[in-house]
Motif scaffolding. Structure first.
Motif, PDB file in Angstrom:
ATOM      1  N   ARG A   5       1.030  -0.960  -0.142  1.00  0.00           N
ATOM      2  CA  ARG A   5       0.098  -0.015   0.071  1.00  0.00           C
ATOM      3  C   ARG A   5       0.851   1.158   0.123  1.00  0.00           C
ATOM      4  O   ARG A   5       1.750   1.316   0.723  1.00  0.00           O
ATOM      5  CB  ARG A   5      -0.817   0.020   1.264  1.00  0.00           C
ATOM      6  N   LEU A   6       0.396   2.130  -0.916  1.00  0.00           N
ATOM      7  CA  LEU A   6       1.302   3.515  -0.773  1.00  0.00           C
ATOM      8  C   LEU A   6       0.982   4.348   0.300  1.00  0.00           C
ATOM      9  O   LEU A   6      -0.267   4.560   0.816  1.00  0.00           O
ATOM     10  CB  LEU A   6       0.805   4.291  -2.085  1.00  0.00           C
ATOM     11  N   ARG A   7       2.095   4.550   1.325  1.00  0.00           N
ATOM     12  CA  ARG A   7       1.828   5.167   2.533  1.00  0.00           C
ATOM     13  C   ARG A   7       2.593   6.301   2.713  1.00  0.00           C
ATOM     14  O   ARG A   7       2.807   7.152   3.714  1.00  0.00           O
ATOM     15  CB  ARG A   7       2.069   4.239   3.518  1.00  0.00           C
ATOM     16  N   HIS A   8       3.571   6.772   1.686  1.00  0.00           N
ATOM     17  CA  HIS A   8       4.653   7.695   1.870  1.00  0.00           C
ATOM     18  C   HIS A   8       4.948   8.576   0.534  1.00  0.00           C
ATOM     19  O   HIS A   8       5.069   7.944  -0.380  1.00  0.00           O
ATOM     20  CB  HIS A   8       5.702   7.110   2.235  1.00  0.00           C
ATOM     21  N   LEU A   9       4.879   9.775   0.554  1.00  0.00           N
ATOM     22  CA  LEU A   9       5.349  10.595  -0.616  1.00  0.00           C
ATOM     23  C   LEU A   9       6.370  11.805  -0.091  1.00  0.00           C
ATOM     24  O   LEU A   9       6.328  12.196   1.227  1.00  0.00           O
ATOM     25  CB  LEU A   9       4.106  11.575  -1.026  1.00  0.00           C
ATOM     26  N   ALA A  10       7.541  11.774  -0.698  1.00  0.00           N
ATOM     27  CA  ALA A  10       8.512  12.665  -0.371  1.00  0.00           C
ATOM     28  C   ALA A  10       8.642  13.669  -1.363  1.00  0.00           C
ATOM     29  O   ALA A  10       8.968  13.680  -2.634  1.00  0.00           O
ATOM     30  CB  ALA A  10       9.763  11.962   0.028  1.00  0.00           C
ATOM     31  N   PHE A  11       8.993  14.931  -0.774  1.00  0.00           N
ATOM     32  CA  PHE A  11       9.509  16.143  -1.925  1.00  0.00           C
ATOM     33  C   PHE A  11      10.638  16.963  -1.276  1.00  0.00           C
ATOM     34  O   PHE A  11      10.638  17.134   0.037  1.00  0.00           O
ATOM     35  CB  PHE A  11       8.211  17.268  -1.820  1.00  0.00           C
ATOM     36  N   ASP A  44      -1.611  12.580   7.805  1.00  0.00           N
ATOM     37  CA  ASP A  44      -3.003  12.447   7.865  1.00  0.00           C
ATOM     38  C   ASP A  44      -3.466  11.326   8.692  1.00  0.00           C
ATOM     39  O   ASP A  44      -4.615  11.207   8.950  1.00  0.00           O
ATOM     40  CB  ASP A  44      -3.711  12.989   6.578  1.00  0.00           C
ATOM     41  N   GLY A  45      -2.569  10.722   9.094  1.00  0.00           N
ATOM     42  CA  GLY A  45      -2.924   9.641   9.944  1.00  0.00           C
ATOM     43  C   GLY A  45      -3.157   8.354   9.061  1.00  0.00           C
ATOM     44  O   GLY A  45      -3.186   7.032   9.442  1.00  0.00           O
ATOM     45  N   TYR A  46      -3.018   8.451   7.828  1.00  0.00           N
ATOM     46  CA  TYR A  46      -2.802   7.207   6.825  1.00  0.00           C
ATOM     47  C   TYR A  46      -1.728   7.508   6.151  1.00  0.00           C
ATOM     48  O   TYR A  46      -0.760   6.629   5.802  1.00  0.00           O
ATOM     49  CB  TYR A  46      -4.114   7.280   5.894  1.00  0.00           C
ATOM     50  N   ASP A  70       3.897   0.402   1.919  1.00  0.00           N
ATOM     51  CA  ASP A  70       4.147  -0.446   3.279  1.00  0.00           C
ATOM     52  C   ASP A  70       3.624  -1.934   2.656  1.00  0.00           C
ATOM     53  O   ASP A  70       2.920  -2.080   1.958  1.00  0.00           O
ATOM     54  CB  ASP A  70       3.074  -0.191   4.295  1.00  0.00           C
ATOM     55  N   VAL A  71       4.606  -2.896   3.044  1.00  0.00           N
ATOM     56  CA  VAL A  71       4.657  -4.198   2.258  1.00  0.00           C
ATOM     57  C   VAL A  71       4.435  -5.393   3.508  1.00  0.00           C
ATOM     58  O   VAL A  71       4.803  -5.161   4.379  1.00  0.00           O
ATOM     59  CB  VAL A  71       5.807  -4.554   1.436  1.00  0.00           C
ATOM     60  N   PRO A  72       3.425  -6.384   3.080  1.00  0.00           N
ATOM     61  CA  PRO A  72       3.336  -7.394   4.009  1.00  0.00           C
ATOM     62  C   PRO A  72       4.728  -8.281   4.186  1.00  0.00           C
ATOM     63  O   PRO A  72       4.738  -8.729   5.176  1.00  0.00           O
ATOM     64  CB  PRO A  72       2.229  -8.073   3.555  1.00  0.00           C
ATOM     65  N   GLY A  73       5.428  -8.361   3.399  1.00  0.00           N
ATOM     66  CA  GLY A  73       6.780  -9.175   3.150  1.00  0.00           C
ATOM     67  C   GLY A  73       7.649  -8.626   2.209  1.00  0.00           C
ATOM     68  O   GLY A  73       7.620  -8.812   0.979  1.00  0.00           O
ATOM     69  N   ILE A  74       8.743  -8.084   2.887  1.00  0.00           N
ATOM     70  CA  ILE A  74       9.711  -7.356   1.933  1.00  0.00           C
ATOM     71  C   ILE A  74      10.429  -8.491   1.073  1.00  0.00           C
ATOM     72  O   ILE A  74      10.806  -8.328  -0.018  1.00  0.00           O
ATOM     73  CB  ILE A  74      10.764  -6.719   2.851  1.00  0.00           C
TER      74      ILE A  74
END
Length: 123
Positions: A5-11, A44-46, A70-74
């Motif tokens: 799941r996409l959980r992170h963006l960086a600028f 934002d909590g997500y 965020d992955v269930p198993g790298i």
């Protein structure tokens, strides 16, 4: 969770402090981490938004930098990426609290992989 799941963006930003204040004050996000270099992390909590402080003497331009899953198993994800002909993801520096590996997609875009997630434990 059954899939990444996409959980992170960086600028990369010129003024991380004022950018974080903008997102907190105008959009109700929560500041949850400040790096020693002044980079700020809001959520934002997500989804979290990393506002990476630009190094004035560096060569990384301001703007979009990377995203993270965020992955269930790298191990399985890494095997899939390598099996698809991509380079083996690089283990991130041990002091990175939000991602264990850095990978690249077929067009060279950076993305992070984290099994423990991108949000702080209290969120």
């Amino acid at each position: 969770m059954t899939r990444p799941r996409l959980r992170h963006l960086a600028f990369v930003v010129r003024d991380a402090e004022s950018m974080a204040a903008f997102y907190v004050e105008q959009l109700g996000m929560d500041l949850f981490h400040i790096d020693p270099d002044g980079s700020r992390f809001v959520t934002d909590g997500y989804l979290n938004l990393a506002l990476i402080q630009q190094d004035p003497g560096g060569d990384v331009p301001a703007g979009f930098n990377h995203f993270g899953f965020d992955v269930p198993g790298i191990a399985a994800v890494i095997d899939g990426l390598v099996g698809a002909g991509l380079p083996h993801p690089a283990l991130r520096d041990g002091n990175r609290p939000f991602a264990e590996y850095r990978a690249i997609d077929p067009e060279g875009n950076w993305f992070d992989l984290s099994e423990h997630g991108f949000l702080p434990p209290h969120v």
